[in-house]
Design a protein around this motif. Sequence first.
Motif, PDB file in Angstrom:
ATOM      1  N   GLU A   1       0.608  -1.226  -0.118  1.00  0.00           N
ATOM      2  CA  GLU A   1       0.170   0.167  -0.038  1.00  0.00           C
ATOM      3  C   GLU A   1       0.518   1.257  -0.158  1.00  0.00           C
ATOM      4  N   PRO A   2       0.992   2.004  -0.548  1.00  0.00           N
ATOM      5  CA  PRO A   2       1.552   2.987  -1.675  1.00  0.00           C
ATOM      6  C   PRO A   2       1.284   4.705  -0.606  1.00  0.00           C
ATOM      7  N   THR A   3       0.161   4.565   0.651  1.00  0.00           N
ATOM      8  CA  THR A   3      -0.744   5.447   1.069  1.00  0.00           C
ATOM      9  C   THR A   3       0.030   5.610   2.526  1.00  0.00           C
ATOM     10  N   ILE A   4       0.616   4.511   2.955  1.00  0.00           N
ATOM     11  CA  ILE A   4       1.469   4.716   4.036  1.00  0.00           C
ATOM     12  C   ILE A   4       2.904   4.808   4.166  1.00  0.00           C
ATOM     13  N   HIS A   5       3.476   4.976   2.726  1.00  0.00           N
ATOM     14  CA  HIS A   5       4.901   5.845   2.436  1.00  0.00           C
ATOM     15  C   HIS A   5       4.396   7.660   1.852  1.00  0.00           C
ATOM     16  N   LEU A   6       3.237   8.293   2.228  1.00  0.00           N
ATOM     17  CA  LEU A   6       2.991   9.284   1.676  1.00  0.00           C
ATOM     18  C   LEU A   6       4.040  10.386   1.552  1.00  0.00           C
ATOM     19  N   PRO A   7       4.806  10.817   2.409  1.00  0.00           N
ATOM     20  CA  PRO A   7       6.348  11.493   2.355  1.00  0.00           C
ATOM     21  C   PRO A   7       7.255  11.268   1.260  1.00  0.00           C
TER      22      PRO A   7
END
Length: 290
Positions: free
Chosen positions: A132-138
Amino acid sequence: MLVNNDLYKKSSKTQKIRCEICANYCKIADGSFGVCRQHKNVNGELFDESYGIVSSLSPDPIEKKPLNKFLSGTLTYSIGGFGCNMICLHCQNYMISHEYGDYSRGVKITPEAIVENALKYDCKSIAWTYNEPTIHLPFNKKTSLLAKQKNLKVIYVSNGYFSNKSLQEVLGFVDAFNIDLKSMSDDFYKKVCGADLDVILDNLRSIYLAGKHLEITNLIINDYNDSVDEINALCDFVVNELDENVPVHFSRAFPYYKMNDISPTNHEIVFKAKEIAMDKGIKNVYLGNI
Protein backbone atom coordinates in the motif's frame (compact mmCIF):
# COMPACT_ATOMS: atom_id res chain seq x y z
CA MET A 1 12.33 10.42 8.70
CA LEU A 2 10.08 12.89 10.55
CA VAL A 3 6.58 13.04 9.04
CA ASN A 4 5.09 16.47 8.28
CA ASN A 5 3.19 17.56 11.36
CA ASP A 6 0.05 18.29 9.35
CA LEU A 7 -0.34 14.49 8.95
CA TYR A 8 -0.65 13.76 12.67
CA LYS A 9 -2.01 15.32 15.82
CA LYS A 10 -0.47 15.46 19.26
CA SER A 11 -2.47 14.90 22.42
CA SER A 12 -2.46 17.73 24.93
CA LYS A 13 -2.85 15.25 27.81
CA THR A 14 -0.65 12.27 26.87
CA GLN A 15 2.29 11.45 24.62
CA LYS A 16 -0.03 9.59 22.25
CA ILE A 17 -0.30 10.92 18.71
CA ARG A 18 -3.08 10.40 16.17
CA CYS A 19 -1.73 9.47 12.75
CA GLU A 20 -3.86 10.87 9.93
CA ILE A 21 -2.07 9.31 6.96
CA CYS A 22 -4.67 6.59 6.42
CA ALA A 23 -8.22 5.85 7.50
CA ASN A 24 -7.14 3.79 10.51
CA TYR A 25 -6.36 7.05 12.34
CA CYS A 26 -4.09 5.09 14.70
CA LYS A 27 -3.58 6.46 18.19
CA ILE A 28 0.05 5.60 18.82
CA ALA A 29 1.72 5.55 22.23
CA ASP A 30 5.29 6.72 22.67
CA GLY A 31 7.68 4.05 21.36
CA SER A 32 4.93 2.18 19.49
CA PHE A 33 3.91 1.73 15.84
CA GLY A 34 0.60 2.13 14.04
CA VAL A 35 -1.16 -0.72 12.22
CA CYS A 36 1.15 -0.32 9.21
CA ARG A 37 4.28 -0.89 11.34
CA GLN A 38 5.98 1.95 9.49
CA HIS A 39 5.00 4.97 11.54
CA LYS A 40 6.40 5.23 15.04
CA ASN A 41 5.79 7.66 17.86
CA VAL A 42 9.18 8.88 19.06
CA ASN A 43 8.85 11.31 21.96
CA GLY A 44 5.59 12.65 20.62
CA GLU A 45 6.70 13.00 16.98
CA LEU A 46 5.73 10.72 14.08
CA PHE A 47 8.54 9.06 12.13
CA ASP A 48 8.47 6.93 8.97
CA GLU A 49 10.89 4.18 9.93
CA SER A 50 11.43 2.94 6.36
CA TYR A 51 11.67 6.25 4.52
CA GLY A 52 13.56 5.66 1.27
CA ILE A 53 13.76 1.88 1.74
CA VAL A 54 12.05 -0.12 -1.00
CA SER A 55 11.34 -3.82 -1.42
CA SER A 56 10.94 -3.83 -5.19
CA LEU A 57 12.09 -1.89 -8.23
CA SER A 58 11.20 -3.00 -11.73
CA PRO A 59 10.14 -1.73 -15.16
CA ASP A 60 6.83 -3.42 -16.02
CA PRO A 61 4.26 -3.30 -18.80
CA ILE A 62 1.63 -0.91 -17.49
CA GLU A 63 -1.04 -3.54 -18.13
CA LYS A 64 0.40 -5.55 -15.20
CA LYS A 65 -0.73 -2.93 -12.66
CA PRO A 66 -3.39 -3.54 -14.10
CA LEU A 67 -4.12 -0.42 -16.12
CA ASN A 68 -5.52 -1.16 -19.55
CA LYS A 69 -6.75 2.27 -20.57
CA PHE A 70 -3.89 4.51 -19.45
CA LEU A 71 -0.67 4.86 -21.48
CA SER A 72 -1.37 1.47 -23.03
CA GLY A 73 1.63 -0.34 -24.45
CA THR A 74 4.17 1.59 -22.38
CA LEU A 75 6.45 0.64 -19.50
CA THR A 76 5.97 1.91 -15.96
CA TYR A 77 8.67 1.91 -13.30
CA SER A 78 7.20 -0.03 -10.36
CA ILE A 79 8.23 0.72 -6.79
CA GLY A 80 7.16 -1.24 -3.72
CA GLY A 81 7.86 -0.69 -0.06
CA PHE A 82 7.08 -2.50 3.19
CA GLY A 83 3.99 -2.67 5.38
CA CYS A 84 0.26 -2.18 4.89
CA ASN A 85 -2.66 -0.43 6.56
CA MET A 86 -4.94 -3.45 6.13
CA ILE A 87 -4.58 -6.98 7.49
CA CYS A 88 -6.00 -8.95 4.55
CA LEU A 89 -5.99 -12.67 5.30
CA HIS A 90 -5.52 -13.47 1.60
CA CYS A 91 -2.68 -11.00 0.96
CA GLN A 92 -0.78 -11.89 -2.21
CA ASN A 93 2.26 -9.84 -1.17
CA TYR A 94 2.31 -10.73 2.54
CA MET A 95 6.11 -11.18 2.53
CA ILE A 96 6.59 -7.42 2.12
CA SER A 97 3.30 -6.28 3.65
CA HIS A 98 3.16 -8.30 6.86
CA GLU A 99 5.95 -10.82 7.45
CA TYR A 100 9.13 -9.05 6.40
CA GLY A 101 10.67 -8.95 9.89
CA ASP A 102 13.08 -6.14 9.15
CA TYR A 103 14.29 -4.18 6.12
CA SER A 104 17.38 -6.30 5.43
CA ARG A 105 15.90 -7.35 2.08
CA GLY A 106 15.21 -3.76 1.17
CA VAL A 107 17.18 -1.28 -0.91
CA LYS A 108 17.94 2.26 0.17
CA ILE A 109 17.31 4.62 -2.71
CA THR A 110 16.78 8.33 -3.27
CA PRO A 111 13.87 9.91 -5.14
CA GLU A 112 16.36 11.20 -7.71
CA ALA A 113 17.67 7.68 -8.40
CA ILE A 114 14.16 6.32 -8.90
CA VAL A 115 13.39 8.97 -11.49
CA GLU A 116 16.73 8.37 -13.24
CA ASN A 117 15.99 4.64 -13.39
CA ALA A 118 12.55 5.23 -14.87
CA LEU A 119 14.01 7.39 -17.60
CA LYS A 120 16.84 4.92 -18.26
CA TYR A 121 14.32 2.16 -18.97
CA ASP A 122 12.25 4.48 -21.17
CA CYS A 123 9.28 4.30 -18.81
CA LYS A 124 6.49 6.82 -19.29
CA SER A 125 5.36 6.66 -15.68
CA ILE A 126 6.23 5.49 -12.20
CA ALA A 127 3.87 3.21 -10.26
CA TRP A 128 3.63 2.90 -6.48
CA THR A 129 2.58 -0.70 -6.15
CA TYR A 130 3.14 -4.16 -4.54
CA ASN A 131 2.30 -2.83 -1.07
CA GLU A 132 0.00 0.00 0.00
CA PRO A 133 1.64 3.26 -1.15
CA THR A 134 -0.35 5.60 1.10
CA ILE A 135 1.66 4.67 4.17
CA HIS A 136 4.82 6.03 2.50
CA LEU A 137 3.18 9.30 1.50
CA PRO A 138 6.11 11.67 2.29
CA PHE A 139 8.58 9.60 0.26
CA ASN A 140 6.38 8.89 -2.71
CA LYS A 141 5.13 12.47 -2.85
CA LYS A 142 8.68 13.84 -3.03
CA THR A 143 9.63 11.25 -5.67
CA SER A 144 6.45 11.78 -7.67
CA LEU A 145 6.88 15.54 -7.86
CA LEU A 146 10.41 15.01 -9.22
CA ALA A 147 9.03 12.50 -11.72
CA LYS A 148 6.43 14.96 -12.97
CA GLN A 149 9.16 17.52 -13.60
CA LYS A 150 10.57 14.96 -16.07
CA ASN A 151 7.17 14.48 -17.73
CA LEU A 152 6.57 11.10 -16.09
CA LYS A 153 3.03 10.24 -15.05
CA VAL A 154 2.36 8.88 -11.55
CA ILE A 155 0.28 5.81 -10.72
CA TYR A 156 -1.11 4.53 -7.41
CA VAL A 157 -2.06 0.86 -7.08
CA SER A 158 -3.90 1.04 -3.79
CA ASN A 159 -6.47 -0.47 -1.47
CA GLY A 160 -8.10 2.95 -1.32
CA TYR A 161 -7.96 3.29 2.47
CA PHE A 162 -6.89 6.92 2.43
CA SER A 163 -7.60 9.43 5.17
CA ASN A 164 -9.31 12.62 4.04
CA LYS A 165 -6.02 14.52 4.33
CA SER A 166 -3.89 11.99 2.50
CA LEU A 167 -6.36 11.63 -0.35
CA GLN A 168 -6.29 15.36 -0.98
CA GLU A 169 -2.48 15.29 -1.05
CA VAL A 170 -2.39 12.24 -3.31
CA LEU A 171 -4.89 13.77 -5.74
CA GLY A 172 -2.42 16.60 -6.16
CA PHE A 173 0.26 14.45 -7.79
CA VAL A 174 -1.22 11.11 -8.93
CA ASP A 175 -2.51 10.81 -12.50
CA ALA A 176 -3.99 7.30 -12.49
CA PHE A 177 -5.30 4.86 -9.89
CA ASN A 178 -6.08 1.18 -9.77
CA ILE A 179 -8.09 0.65 -6.60
CA ASP A 180 -8.65 -2.83 -5.19
CA LEU A 181 -12.36 -2.95 -4.34
CA LYS A 182 -12.22 -6.21 -2.43
CA SER A 183 -15.91 -6.70 -1.70
CA MET A 184 -19.25 -4.91 -1.46
CA SER A 185 -19.75 -6.34 2.03
CA ASP A 186 -18.71 -4.33 5.06
CA ASP A 187 -18.65 -7.59 7.02
CA PHE A 188 -16.02 -8.93 4.58
CA TYR A 189 -13.91 -5.80 4.98
CA LYS A 190 -14.07 -5.90 8.77
CA LYS A 191 -13.39 -9.63 9.18
CA VAL A 192 -10.96 -10.27 6.31
CA CYS A 193 -9.23 -6.90 5.91
CA GLY A 194 -9.71 -5.00 9.16
CA ALA A 195 -11.16 -2.02 7.32
CA ASP A 196 -14.36 -0.11 6.55
CA LEU A 197 -16.05 -0.47 3.14
CA ASP A 198 -17.70 2.96 3.23
CA VAL A 199 -14.30 4.68 3.36
CA ILE A 200 -13.20 2.96 0.15
CA LEU A 201 -16.47 3.77 -1.63
CA ASP A 202 -16.27 7.43 -0.60
CA ASN A 203 -12.66 7.62 -1.79
CA LEU A 204 -13.55 6.03 -5.12
CA ARG A 205 -16.20 8.70 -5.62
CA SER A 206 -13.68 11.42 -4.76
CA ILE A 207 -11.05 10.06 -7.15
CA TYR A 208 -13.59 9.90 -9.97
CA LEU A 209 -14.97 13.39 -9.28
CA ALA A 210 -11.41 14.76 -9.26
CA GLY A 211 -11.12 13.70 -12.90
CA LYS A 212 -8.33 11.18 -12.34
CA HIS A 213 -7.99 8.07 -14.44
CA LEU A 214 -9.51 5.22 -12.43
CA GLU A 215 -9.62 1.46 -12.85
CA ILE A 216 -10.98 -1.03 -10.31
CA THR A 217 -9.83 -4.55 -9.47
CA ASN A 218 -12.00 -7.13 -7.70
CA LEU A 219 -10.30 -10.34 -6.54
CA ILE A 220 -13.05 -12.97 -6.38
CA ILE A 221 -12.66 -15.55 -3.59
CA ASN A 222 -14.74 -18.72 -3.49
CA ASP A 223 -17.40 -18.60 -0.73
CA TYR A 224 -16.33 -15.13 0.46
CA ASN A 225 -17.28 -12.53 -2.14
CA ASP A 226 -18.32 -14.63 -5.14
CA SER A 227 -22.10 -14.35 -4.96
CA VAL A 228 -23.99 -13.06 -7.96
CA ASP A 229 -25.70 -10.53 -5.67
CA GLU A 230 -22.36 -9.06 -4.60
CA ILE A 231 -21.04 -8.87 -8.15
CA ASN A 232 -24.27 -7.14 -9.16
CA ALA A 233 -23.82 -4.65 -6.31
CA LEU A 234 -20.26 -3.85 -7.39
CA CYS A 235 -21.29 -3.30 -11.00
CA ASP A 236 -24.25 -1.16 -9.92
CA PHE A 237 -21.90 1.01 -7.87
CA VAL A 238 -19.58 1.53 -10.84
CA VAL A 239 -22.40 2.37 -13.25
CA ASN A 240 -24.56 4.47 -10.93
CA GLU A 241 -21.98 6.30 -8.82
CA LEU A 242 -18.91 6.37 -11.05
CA ASP A 243 -19.08 5.82 -14.79
CA GLU A 244 -19.72 2.95 -17.18
CA ASN A 245 -16.37 3.77 -18.81
CA VAL A 246 -14.38 2.98 -15.63
CA PRO A 247 -12.53 -0.27 -16.43
CA VAL A 248 -13.21 -3.19 -14.07
CA HIS A 249 -10.82 -6.12 -13.62
CA PHE A 250 -12.12 -9.38 -12.13
CA SER A 251 -9.36 -11.68 -10.96
CA ARG A 252 -9.06 -15.22 -9.59
CA ALA A 253 -7.70 -15.86 -6.09
CA PHE A 254 -5.47 -18.73 -5.00
CA PRO A 255 -4.70 -20.24 -1.58
CA TYR A 256 -2.26 -17.89 0.11
CA TYR A 257 -1.12 -16.46 3.41
CA LYS A 258 -3.85 -17.09 6.03
CA MET A 259 -6.35 -18.38 3.49
CA ASN A 260 -4.58 -21.59 2.57
CA ASP A 261 -7.83 -23.50 2.94
CA ILE A 262 -9.56 -21.88 -0.04
CA SER A 263 -9.58 -23.40 -3.51
CA PRO A 264 -8.61 -21.43 -6.62
CA THR A 265 -11.53 -19.31 -7.76
CA ASN A 266 -13.88 -21.14 -10.09
CA HIS A 267 -13.47 -20.02 -13.67
CA GLU A 268 -17.24 -20.03 -14.10
CA ILE A 269 -17.90 -17.23 -11.61
CA VAL A 270 -15.16 -15.05 -13.10
CA PHE A 271 -16.68 -15.38 -16.57
CA LYS A 272 -20.12 -14.80 -15.02
CA ALA A 273 -18.82 -11.60 -13.42
CA LYS A 274 -17.71 -10.34 -16.82
CA GLU A 275 -21.11 -11.18 -18.29
CA ILE A 276 -22.91 -9.34 -15.47
CA ALA A 277 -20.67 -6.27 -15.84
CA MET A 278 -21.18 -6.08 -19.58
CA ASP A 279 -24.94 -6.54 -19.20
CA LYS A 280 -24.93 -3.62 -16.75
CA GLY A 281 -23.29 -1.47 -19.42
CA ILE A 282 -19.68 -1.41 -18.19
CA LYS A 283 -17.64 -0.81 -21.33
CA ASN A 284 -14.23 -2.21 -20.35
CA VAL A 285 -14.12 -5.50 -18.43
CA TYR A 286 -10.96 -7.58 -18.02
CA LEU A 287 -10.16 -10.92 -16.42
CA GLY A 288 -7.00 -11.77 -14.48
CA ASN A 289 -5.27 -14.96 -13.32
CA ILE A 290 -7.27 -16.99 -15.84
